[in-house]
Design an enzyme around this catalytic site. Sequence first.
Site: not given
Ligand code: RB5
Length: 152
Positions: A12-13, A69, A71-72, A102, A138
Amino acid sequence: MNSMKKIAIASDHGGFALKNDIIDYLKEKLYIYKDFGCFDPKPVDYPDYALKVGKAIVNDEYQLGILICGTGIGMSLAANKIKGIRAALCHDTFSARMAKEHNRANILTMGGRVIARGLAQEIVKVWLMSEFSQETRHIVRLQKVEDIYEPC
Ligand code: RB5
């Protein structure tokens, strides 16, 4: 060999800049990949991109995926809703190796607002080069994960 596996990548952005850093790495190492977007840093919804990559893997058009994204976390939550997807959020190389050995993770997720280019490229390198251990314990555990359909 992992280098023969095709990689689907998207962000995403919040992960756009780091995705481009990872694509630089994939190109340098001659991996076969497809960029499923986004293609500019305008705000988009991460589940749309998790779904594109997840579907491409479940349909076996691509064998591994990378989702980024902010945070992932969102990408990981969304991708793991898809049957057959095992998405792992990794911000260190040990976790990246374990995720493959694993957990047989077929998608790696990372946060573009959490780690920088150098570490992220190293994580991708380790994850791509690692292989599932094939150990019975596993396989059994992953089957148990696959079998969880408990309504709450
Ligand atoms: C976008 O602002 C942010 O919420 C997204 O990239 C992500 O971190 C969500 O988990």
